[in-house]
Write an enzyme that holds these catalytic residues in place. Structure first.
Site, PDB file in Angstrom:
ATOM      1  N   ASP A  90       0.817  -1.209   0.000  1.00 34.01           N
ATOM      2  CA  ASP A  90       0.000   0.000   0.000  1.00 34.01           C
ATOM      3  C   ASP A  90       0.856   1.265   0.000  1.00 34.01           C
ATOM      4  O   ASP A  90       1.500   1.575   1.002  1.00 34.01           O
ATOM      5  CB  ASP A  90      -0.904  -0.024   1.238  1.00 34.01           C
ATOM      6  CG  ASP A  90      -1.775   1.200   1.376  1.00 34.01           C
ATOM      7  OD1 ASP A  90      -2.073   1.836   0.346  1.00 34.01           O
ATOM      8  OD2 ASP A  90      -2.155   1.521   2.514  1.00 34.01           O
ATOM      9  N   SER A  93       0.123   4.246   2.830  1.00 31.28           N
ATOM     10  CA  SER A  93       0.434   4.154   4.256  1.00 31.28           C
ATOM     11  C   SER A  93       1.880   3.685   4.398  1.00 31.28           C
ATOM     12  O   SER A  93       2.524   3.333   3.410  1.00 31.28           O
ATOM     13  CB  SER A  93      -0.520   3.186   4.965  1.00 31.28           C
ATOM     14  OG  SER A  93      -0.351   1.862   4.492  1.00 31.28           O
ATOM     15  N   ASN A  95       3.133   1.793   7.550  1.00 32.88           N
ATOM     16  CA  ASN A  95       3.383   0.738   8.538  1.00 32.88           C
ATOM     17  C   ASN A  95       3.147  -0.656   7.966  1.00 32.88           C
ATOM     18  O   ASN A  95       2.279  -0.852   7.121  1.00 32.88           O
ATOM     19  CB  ASN A  95       2.461   0.907   9.744  1.00 32.88           C
ATOM     20  CG  ASN A  95       2.830   2.111  10.592  1.00 32.88           C
ATOM     21  OD1 ASN A  95       2.462   3.228  10.258  1.00 32.88           O
ATOM     22  ND2 ASN A  95       3.561   1.891  11.670  1.00 32.88           N
ATOM     23  N   TRP A  97       1.781  -4.175   9.294  1.00 33.63           N
ATOM     24  CA  TRP A  97       1.114  -4.812  10.442  1.00 33.63           C
ATOM     25  C   TRP A  97       0.330  -6.033   9.981  1.00 33.63           C
ATOM     26  O   TRP A  97      -0.109  -6.124   8.832  1.00 33.63           O
ATOM     27  CB  TRP A  97       0.213  -3.839  11.198  1.00 33.63           C
ATOM     28  CG  TRP A  97      -1.011  -3.370  10.467  1.00 33.63           C
ATOM     29  CD1 TRP A  97      -1.135  -2.243   9.717  1.00 33.63           C
ATOM     30  CD2 TRP A  97      -2.292  -4.021  10.427  1.00 33.63           C
ATOM     31  NE1 TRP A  97      -2.410  -2.148   9.200  1.00 33.63           N
ATOM     32  CE2 TRP A  97      -3.132  -3.222   9.626  1.00 33.63           C
ATOM     33  CE3 TRP A  97      -2.796  -5.191  11.001  1.00 33.63           C
ATOM     34  CZ2 TRP A  97      -4.466  -3.565   9.374  1.00 33.63           C
ATOM     35  CZ3 TRP A  97      -4.120  -5.534  10.739  1.00 33.63           C
ATOM     36  CH2 TRP A  97      -4.935  -4.716   9.942  1.00 33.63           C
ATOM     37  N   TYR A 133      -8.644   4.205  10.611  1.00 38.97           N
ATOM     38  CA  TYR A 133      -9.185   4.055   9.267  1.00 38.97           C
ATOM     39  C   TYR A 133     -10.470   4.859   9.147  1.00 38.97           C
ATOM     40  O   TYR A 133     -11.063   5.272  10.151  1.00 38.97           O
ATOM     41  CB  TYR A 133      -9.501   2.587   8.964  1.00 38.97           C
ATOM     42  CG  TYR A 133      -8.280   1.735   8.735  1.00 38.97           C
ATOM     43  CD1 TYR A 133      -7.860   1.424   7.462  1.00 38.97           C
ATOM     44  CD2 TYR A 133      -7.553   1.244   9.816  1.00 38.97           C
ATOM     45  CE1 TYR A 133      -6.736   0.646   7.252  1.00 38.97           C
ATOM     46  CE2 TYR A 133      -6.431   0.462   9.626  1.00 38.97           C
ATOM     47  CZ  TYR A 133      -6.033   0.161   8.330  1.00 38.97           C
ATOM     48  OH  TYR A 133      -4.914  -0.606   8.136  1.00 38.97           O
ATOM     49  N   ASP A 272      -1.998   5.970  -5.013  1.00 39.17           N
ATOM     50  CA  ASP A 272      -2.264   5.040  -3.912  1.00 39.17           C
ATOM     51  C   ASP A 272      -2.637   3.669  -4.443  1.00 39.17           C
ATOM     52  O   ASP A 272      -3.715   3.481  -4.991  1.00 39.17           O
ATOM     53  CB  ASP A 272      -3.398   5.622  -3.057  1.00 39.17           C
ATOM     54  CG  ASP A 272      -3.699   4.788  -1.830  1.00 39.17           C
ATOM     55  OD1 ASP A 272      -2.977   3.798  -1.589  1.00 39.17           O
ATOM     56  OD2 ASP A 272      -4.654   5.113  -1.108  1.00 39.17           O
ATOM     57  N   THR A 275      -6.127   1.698  -2.944  1.00 38.00           N
ATOM     58  CA  THR A 275      -7.537   1.977  -3.188  1.00 38.00           C
ATOM     59  C   THR A 275      -7.838   1.868  -4.676  1.00 38.00           C
ATOM     60  O   THR A 275      -6.995   2.152  -5.517  1.00 38.00           O
ATOM     61  CB  THR A 275      -7.951   3.374  -2.676  1.00 38.00           C
ATOM     62  OG1 THR A 275      -9.338   3.573  -2.930  1.00 38.00           O
ATOM     63  CG2 THR A 275      -7.167   4.472  -3.370  1.00 38.00           C
TER      64      THR A 275
END
Length: 347
Positions: A90, A93, A95, A97, A133, A272, A275
């Site tokens: 992505d 963003s 991070n 996780w 989010y 992005d 999305t």
């Protein structure tokens, strides 16, 4: 919608090129639509796009757009011995996780969960993590371990282990998210995976590229350390960033049939991979929809599927260059079930 894109931060030469195949699976939205639950879900968890001027982005939490349309994901592994997970690569963003065994949310129950006690190289970072989010949040804690991407081990990589997740994650195929934006965007000041790849000299060049196929076709790929020439023709258009947080650029204008329909005088946008939508101010999105003949219905912009071949192209003018999108690339045909199943086209 998706583009084949190249995102670069060119710095130096190093070791190799890493390629990770991406799977085009059903998105959370598609799964909910098939079950006739999308409108109910959207009512409970309304869409809340990212606000790029939100100062809280610089500190302990990270706002992201509703990701119900995410569909592309690849496989990584974490720990020793390795535990495998599917993640969304992505660019919106920063991070990394994944779910953990300490998470009891419905979204964790139907996904793979990382067990730190089974990894001899895991270290607890002693820090909590919260990522906000548009439809909820992920909370948990951070740890360090070896993360293998495309067969290449990234040592001492910080990542998040979720202890709770938003309800919509239960409908997603991917287990977690691997962020590819800048460190400035990362929650808890975590170092992104690609930054560690560069620091540890694991890539041939300090760049990565993403190729996304359409309509569930195979071949989607994220390439770390270069660009796969098999996935494009002609010259690459290099666009300067206007900010190093997201992959943020300046769009000069958006036109349809030669008329400006959005970004009059220029606007900021991000590229992005997380999305499938064109997201923007309501006035601009409504203007773009009207220009291509779409009408609003139940929160979506809808067109007649029989008219796709006759609909005008949409042109994004960026850094003095024109990028043309025919209707076939910005319209999504979807079948929804109410009393009966029908196919409609969403803009």
């Amino acid at each position: 919608m998706k583009w084949a894109i190249v995102l670069c931060a060119v710095v130096a030469l190093s070791e190799c090129i890493i390629q990770v195949p991406l799977i085009k699976g059903k998105s959370a939205r598609e799964s909910l639509e098939e079950q006739g639950l999308w409108n109910e879900y959207r009512g409970k968890f309304p869409f809340n796009p990212t606000r790029f001027d939100d100062q809280s982005l610089y500190v302990s939490s990270e706002q992201m757009t509703n990701d119900a349309d995410l569909a592309y994901f690849g496989v990584i592994s974490i720990g020793t011995p390795p535990q495998s997970f599917t993640v969304i690569f992505d660019t919106g963003s920063s991070n990394l996780w994944i779910p953990s065994v300490y998470c009891s949310s419905a979204a964790c129950a139907n996904h793979k969960r990382f067990n730190p006690s089974l990894s001899s190289t895991f270290k607890n970072a002693g820090k909590s993590l919260s990522i906000q989010y548009g439809t909820g949040s992920m909370t948990g804690f951070e740890g360090f371990d070896t993360v293998v991407v495309g067969g290449i081990p990234v040592k001492n990589q910080i990542f998040g282990l979720s202890q709770s997740e938003a309800p919509f994650m239960a409908h997603m195929k991917a287990d977690g998210i691997l962020g590819l934006a800048y460190p400035r965007l990362a929650a808890s000041q975590a170092t992104p995976v690609f930054d560690n790849m560069m620091t540890q000299h694991l890539v041939n060049q300090d760049m990565f590229s993403v190729y996304l196929t359409r309509n569930s076709a195979v071949g989607s790929m994220v390439t770390f350390g270069g660009v796969d020439t098999n996935h494009y023709s002609g010259q690459i258009a290099w666009i300067p960033l206007s900010s190093q947080m997201y992959w943020q650029i300046t769009v000069d204008s958006v036109t349809v049939n030669g008329q400006i329909v959005a970004c009059n005088g220029g606007c900021q946008a991000i590229v992005d991979t997380g999305t499938s939508n064109i997201v923007g101010p309501q006035a601009d999105i409504s203007s773009m929809a009207r220009a291509v003949g779409a009408h609003s219905a139940n929160g979506d912009n809808v067109v007649n599927c029989n008219n796709i071949n006759n609909m005008p192209s949409m042109v994004f003018h960026i850094h003095g260059q024109a990028f043309t999108l025919p209707a076939s690339t910005y319209v999504r045909q979807v079948c929804v079930c109410l009393c009966v199943c029908v196919c409609v086209c969403l803009w």
